[in-house]
Design a protein around this motif. Structure first.
Motif: not given
Length: 171
Positions: A57-75
């Motif tokens: 679950f820790i890896a899940d949420f760290v991955g989700l957070a990193c993915g959202l940061v990348l998506a924010f930059y991409a958007v």
């Protein structure tokens, strides 16, 4: 021989993804919906697999957070252009390179690591359980899930907005 075929298939997929990443891509609602739903379903399946290994679950949420940061930059850095056959978008090349490097790097690591072990990997009962037992792989997967779901939903809303402005401009 099967390893060679898998490597060729992965190579072809990476080539196609790289080709699509570099150029402008057409905004197609049905394709965006399909991809969003597929990533959502697969993400839910892997989240379910985390119940088998709660530390993930820790890896899940760290991955989700990193993915959202990348998506924010991409958007923030996505450009749109109107062509005669519809709207096209071009996303940040650097974000796409980062996402692809994570994916390719993890695949290469898994192939090299298992290749160096000289022992066949144990046959898993459930493929999701096999991937769900490795926190790094699951974390990187959730980077991809969060990035693509967020980015595709942005494109869906932007497509609707762009078509609305086109309709009002024609009136």
């Amino acid at each position: 021989m099967p390893t060679l075929l898998i490597a060729l298939l992965i190579g072809l997929m990476m080539y196609r993804r790289t080709k699509r990443t570099i150029g402008a891509q057409k905004l197609v609602r049905s394709r965006l919906w399909f991809r969003t739903i597929v990533f959502g379903i697969i993400g839910c399946m892997f989240l379910y697999a985390s119940f088998l290994h709660p530390v993930n679950f820790i890896a899940d949420f760290v991955g989700l957070a990193c993915g959202l940061v990348l998506a924010f930059y991409a958007v923030k850095h996505t450009e749109f252009e109107k062509r005669t056959d519809g709207w096209y978008y071009r996303t940040s090349l650097w974000v796409n390179i980062a996402v692809m490097a994570l994916f390719i790097g993890r695949i290469a690591y898994k192939l090299l690591y298992h290749g160096a072990m000289n022992a066949p990997a144990p046959a898993p009962v459930n493929p999701i359980e096999m991937y769900g037992s490795d926190p790094l792989t699951i974390g990187i997967f959730f980077v991809l899930v969060a990035y693509y779901i967020r980015f595709f939903t942005f494109l869906l809303f932007k497509h609707k907005e762009l078509n609305r402005t086109d309709s009002s401009a024609l009136s």
